[in-house]
Design a protein around this motif. Structure first.
Motif, short mmCIF file in Angstrom:
data_model
loop_
_atom_site.label_atom_id
_atom_site.label_comp_id
_atom_site.label_asym_id
_atom_site.label_seq_id
_atom_site.Cartn_x
_atom_site.Cartn_y
_atom_site.Cartn_z
N ARG A 48 -34.60 -15.33 41.20
CA ARG A 48 -35.65 -15.96 40.37
C ARG A 48 -36.11 -17.28 40.99
O ARG A 48 -37.30 -17.58 41.01
CB ARG A 48 -35.12 -16.18 38.95
N GLN A 70 -29.88 -3.37 38.83
CA GLN A 70 -29.95 -3.74 37.41
C GLN A 70 -31.15 -4.64 37.13
O GLN A 70 -31.76 -4.56 36.06
CB GLN A 70 -28.67 -4.51 37.00
N ALA A 72 -34.15 -4.87 38.71
CA ALA A 72 -35.51 -4.35 38.92
C ALA A 72 -36.12 -3.80 37.63
O ALA A 72 -35.43 -3.19 36.81
CB ALA A 72 -35.46 -3.26 39.99
N ASP A 73 -37.44 -4.02 37.46
CA ASP A 73 -38.16 -3.44 36.31
C ASP A 73 -38.48 -1.97 36.56
O ASP A 73 -38.51 -1.16 35.64
CB ASP A 73 -39.49 -4.18 36.08
N VAL A 74 -38.76 -1.65 37.83
CA VAL A 74 -39.14 -0.28 38.20
C VAL A 74 -38.27 0.15 39.38
O VAL A 74 -38.15 -0.61 40.35
CB VAL A 74 -40.63 -0.22 38.63
N ARG A 95 -44.53 -7.11 38.18
CA ARG A 95 -43.31 -6.33 37.92
C ARG A 95 -42.45 -6.23 39.19
O ARG A 95 -42.98 -6.08 40.30
CB ARG A 95 -43.67 -4.92 37.44
N HIS A 97 -40.12 -4.38 41.63
CA HIS A 97 -39.77 -3.02 42.06
C HIS A 97 -38.52 -3.02 42.92
O HIS A 97 -38.37 -3.87 43.80
CB HIS A 97 -40.90 -2.41 42.89
#
Ligand code: ATR
Length: 270
Positions: A48, A70, A72-74, A95, A97
């Motif tokens: 982050r 864990q 990752a959004d996609v 997002r 990936h």
């Protein structure tokens, strides 16, 4: 300038900054690529902070591949199959990936070495994270027969269950007697300068013995397989460069030439 980085702990050994800097020069892409030592329990915070500082994408090495999965959004199909993420990027909607280029990197390297994968019976040794990550891409590349053998049989069984019945799982002592043209060592035995203890008869028809590990010397598995009839040996340095090339392609849409970069790394290892 777009920022990229590799995250690991330890990270000093990583060759990714050199590889990606070479790719960037080759493809005339303006970017920076650094190595980031994340605390063992602090990968998400490190990532982050990197993104806040303008980070666009990253590679993930041990011990963070599951944590990246864990986070990752996609997740790509490849990441889902591997259960691990080695490449991260942020799309135009912000997002995150997660992808995995390790297995496709191995396939690319085997193709570079002239292996005809659809015609191959493959003996894959080891049932850890490294092994799990390469099975899907090997099957997608057309491998029809894949025997997955591990010192601890139950772990091979567990992995095989998540794939089709093309994967036959067994312990080292139960490896079926048949001609294997490709034998891959995906165990971490090289770390302790050992080799998987299999019957040498399984190498009789081997055209290529491939070790996912690499070092300045041929690994114990490569040396042993040469003595027992395997025609050729290769280490995982080519896979390392090829998985990086796939990540570079995901980020920049350009395919770098792995050959000069692999030659440079081989030179440096000597
Ligand atoms: P990685 O992420 O490198 O795959 P891992 O998940 O810890 O690491 O898995 C290590 C693999 O190497 C396992 O399959 C392990 O066998 P066991 O499941 O029986 O422990 C295998 N391994 C490690 N050292 C080995 C050795 N000396 N001989 C044979 N297999 C070995």
């Amino acid at each position: 300038m777009d920022r990229y980085a590799v995250f690991g702990n330890p990270i000093r050994q990583s060759k990714s900054p050199l590889i990606h800097t070479q790719f960037a020069t080759q493809c005339a892409e303006l970017l920076s690529y650094e190595a980031i030592l994340a605390p063992v329990d602090g990968f998400a915070d490190s990532w982050r902070a990197f993104v806040k500082g303008g980070g666009k994408g990253g590679n993930v090495t041990a011990p963070f591949k599951q944590q990246a999965y864990q986070l990752a959004d996609v997740l790509s199909e490849r990441a889902l199959q591997a259960g691990a993420v080695n490449t991260l990027y942020i799309d135009s909607n912000g997002r995150l990936h997660g992808d995995n280029t390790d297995g496709i990197g191995l396939v690319a390297d085997l193709q570079r070495l002239g292996v005809d994968l659809p015609g191959c019976a493959v003996l894959l040794l080891g049932a850890g994270g490294a092994s799990r990550g390469v099975i899907g891409p090997l099957l997608n590349a057309g491998v029809q027969q894949l025997v997955l053998a591990n010192r601890t049989q139950s772990k091979a069984q567990l992995i095989a269950e998540s794939f089709t019945n093309t994967v036959y799982a067994c312990g080292f002592a139960e490896i079926p007697n048949k001609p294997y043209q490709l034998v891959i060592n995906a165990t971490s035995s090289a770390l302790s300068n050992e080799r998987p203890d299999i019957n040498p008869s399984h190498l009789q028809h081997c055209l290529l013995a491939y070790d996912l590990s690499y070092s300045s010397e041929p690994t114990a598995f490569m040396q042993w397989s040469a003595k027992h009839g395997a025609l050729r040996q290769a280490d995982g340095l080519g896979m390392l460069v090829s998985q990086a090339a796939e990540a570079f392609y995901i980020w920049r849409g350009k395919r770098p030439d792995v050959t000069p970069v692999l030659a440079l790394l081989q030179q440096q290892l000597k």
